[in-house]
Design an enzyme around this catalytic site. Structure first.
Site, PDB file in Angstrom:
ATOM      1  N   LYS A  39       0.584  -1.102  -0.148  1.00  0.00           N
ATOM      2  CA  LYS A  39       0.378  -0.285   0.301  1.00  0.00           C
ATOM      3  C   LYS A  39       0.770   1.348   0.259  1.00  0.00           C
ATOM      4  CE  LYS A  39      -0.004  -0.241   4.881  1.00  0.00           C
ATOM      5  NZ  LYS A  39      -0.461  -0.516   6.322  1.00  0.00           N
ATOM      6  N   TYR A 269      15.776  30.693   7.200  1.00  0.00           N
ATOM      7  CA  TYR A 269      14.777  31.677   7.478  1.00  0.00           C
ATOM      8  C   TYR A 269      14.645  31.809   9.139  1.00  0.00           C
ATOM      9  CZ  TYR A 269      11.916  30.445   3.288  1.00  0.00           C
ATOM     10  OH  TYR A 269      11.733  30.876   1.854  1.00  0.00           O
TER      11      TYR A 269
HETATM   12  C1  LIG Z   1      -0.262  -1.309   7.064  1.00  0.00           C
HETATM   13  C2  LIG Z   1      -1.158  -2.612   7.198  1.00  0.00           C
HETATM   14  C3  LIG Z   1      -0.310  -3.660   7.708  1.00  0.00           C
HETATM   15  C4  LIG Z   1       1.052  -3.621   7.143  1.00  0.00           C
HETATM   16  O1  LIG Z   1       1.392  -3.689   8.388  1.00  0.00           O
HETATM   17  P1  LIG Z   1       3.452  -3.306   9.215  1.00  0.00           P
HETATM   18  O2  LIG Z   1       4.020  -2.791  10.494  1.00  0.00           O
HETATM   19  O3  LIG Z   1       3.865  -2.155   7.844  1.00  0.00           O
HETATM   20  O4  LIG Z   1       3.777  -4.600   8.796  1.00  0.00           O
HETATM   21  C5  LIG Z   1      -1.057  -5.261   8.268  1.00  0.00           C
HETATM   22  N1  LIG Z   1      -2.315  -5.441   8.276  1.00  0.00           N
HETATM   23  C6  LIG Z   1      -3.732  -4.408   7.583  1.00  0.00           C
HETATM   24  C7  LIG Z   1      -4.288  -4.318   7.662  1.00  0.00           C
HETATM   25  C8  LIG Z   1      -2.009  -2.821   7.612  1.00  0.00           C
HETATM   26  O5  LIG Z   1      -3.012  -1.834   7.610  1.00  0.00           O
END
Ligand SMILES: *Cc1c(COP(=O)(O)O)cnc(C)c1O
Length: 376
Positions: A39, A269
């Protein structure tokens, strides 16, 4: 068109992604399948390229957040099963079918809607159901009997997976994960008592895998962070880590300018930094618009010429200034390392996160689209 030099870029190691996946597979052992989470553009490592690497390693499942992310992968020729985890809006249901994506359903009523859609299209499409076992976010809190009735009512949709997600898996001082496992197992047992079975049971992301919390493994796991080489440190007394992974991404910026400034001169800045002696500064071609946290102003560091070089003054939108008094060989056009290693010196996303008051996930996902990706 003229050539443009890279101002700031990330180098993603395909081999490191592949070897992290192999390490996860080995830690999980036989009978547990790994579904890498790609994702958010694979935590900014590039979802298409990362998915291709993982498919070459033999993955059968990938997980994304949205229908659009899944469609992008399909458009790039990804053939693996794709689970859409972070829900979908009513108008996106057709897209799930069209792109051959597997939805996670989060409300019992949605089982019937999904089934009706499958029936209209004559599709025997699978879905996974998420239980809110205590995370208090997405997921159903319905009783097993109610879920079982909805599943048994399906004429076309196929109930393929039961899942949940943990709220505090890195916190070994908290009882929450154990309680969530208990609630999840009770629903699962309730479904079995109703004669409702599913092929896949999944609860765990990186942490429960990395610290061997086996009662939470099921037969499918959803690691994201570890694919990219990270495992967050636990709170409290965790068991020994059973997983060894390495960061797959290094982040670089080019030196735009180098100059000497006298004692008393200020930098950037708000004159947040004032030199108390003559120093040499370098101006880097990356700022907070590229994802360098503004909170690193006057407190972060980078690696220049193999040595740590402190960030001076405010991180600005497009540039960041560092102290290179200790690296006289540095030249305009050279690359410095914002995240990664040069020889003995290294900086990872967790160290940046601590300094910036955020989390390593946020540092990685914060690397903006302007930063080019190079695969090595
Ligand atoms: C993002 C996510 C994961 C992965 O989590 P990590 O901590 O990056 O391994 C797994 N399950 C769900 C439902 C998620 O949203």
């Amino acid at each position: 068109m003229a050539d443009f030099a890279l101002r700031s870029w990330v180098e993603v190691s395909r081999e490191t992604i592949a070897s992290n996946y192999r390490a996860l597979k080995q830690a999980a052992g036989a009978g547990v399948e790994i579904m890498p989470v790609v994702k958010a553009d694979a935590y900014r490592h590039g979802a298409v390229e990362v998915s291709r690497v993982l498919e070459r390693e033999g993955v059968r499942w990938l997980a994304v957040s949205s229908v659009e992310e899944g469609a992008t992968l399909r458009g790039s020729g990804v053939k693996a099963r794709i689970l859409v985890m972070a829900d979908f809006l009513p108008g996106e249901r057709e897209g799930l079918l069209e792109y051959g994506l597997t939805p996670v359903i989060h409300a019992v009523e949605d089982i019937a809607s999904w089934d009706a859609l499958c029936a209209r299209h004559g599709a025997r499409a699978a879905f996974h159901l998420k239980i809110d076992s205590g995370m208090g976010r997405l997921g159903t809190r319905a009783e097993a009997a109610q879920i079982a009735a909805a599943v048994k009512g399906c004429t076309h949709a196929r109930f393929e997976g039961l899942m949940t997600h943990f709220a505090s898996s890195a916190d070994y001082t908290s009882a929450q994960t154990g309680e969530q496992v208990g609630r999840f197992d009770a629903v699962r047992a309730g479904l079995e008592a109703e004669g409702v079975r599913t092929e896949f049971v999944h609860l765990s992301s990186t942490i429960p895998l990395a610290y061997g919390r086996r009662e939470a493994w099921g037969n499918l796991m959803r690691p994201g962070h570890a694919i990219y080489g990270y495992v967050s440190p636990p709170r409290g007394e965790a068991p020994r880590r059973i997983l060894d992974v390495r960061p797959a991404l290094a982040w670089k910026a080019a030196v735009l300018a180098i100059k000497d400034i006298p004692a008393g001169a200020s930098v950037g800045y708000g004159a947040m930094y004032r030199a108390d002696h003559a120093i040499r500064i370098a101006v880097l071609a990356a700022g907070y618009a590229d994802g360098i946290p503004h909170r690193l102003s006057n407190r972060g560091r980078v690696i220049a010429g193999g040595r740590f070089a402190p960030i001076l003054g405010a991180v600005s939108m497009d540039v960041t200034t560092i102290d290179v008094t200790g690296s006289p060989e540095l030249r305009v056009g050279d690359a410095v390392t914002l995240l990664g290693a040069e020889g003995e010196a290294s900086i990872d996303a967790q160290q940046i996160a601590r300094l910036a008051g955020t989390i390593s996930y946020g540092v990685l996902c914060g690397i903006s689209a302007r930063v080019k990706r190079v695969y090595v």
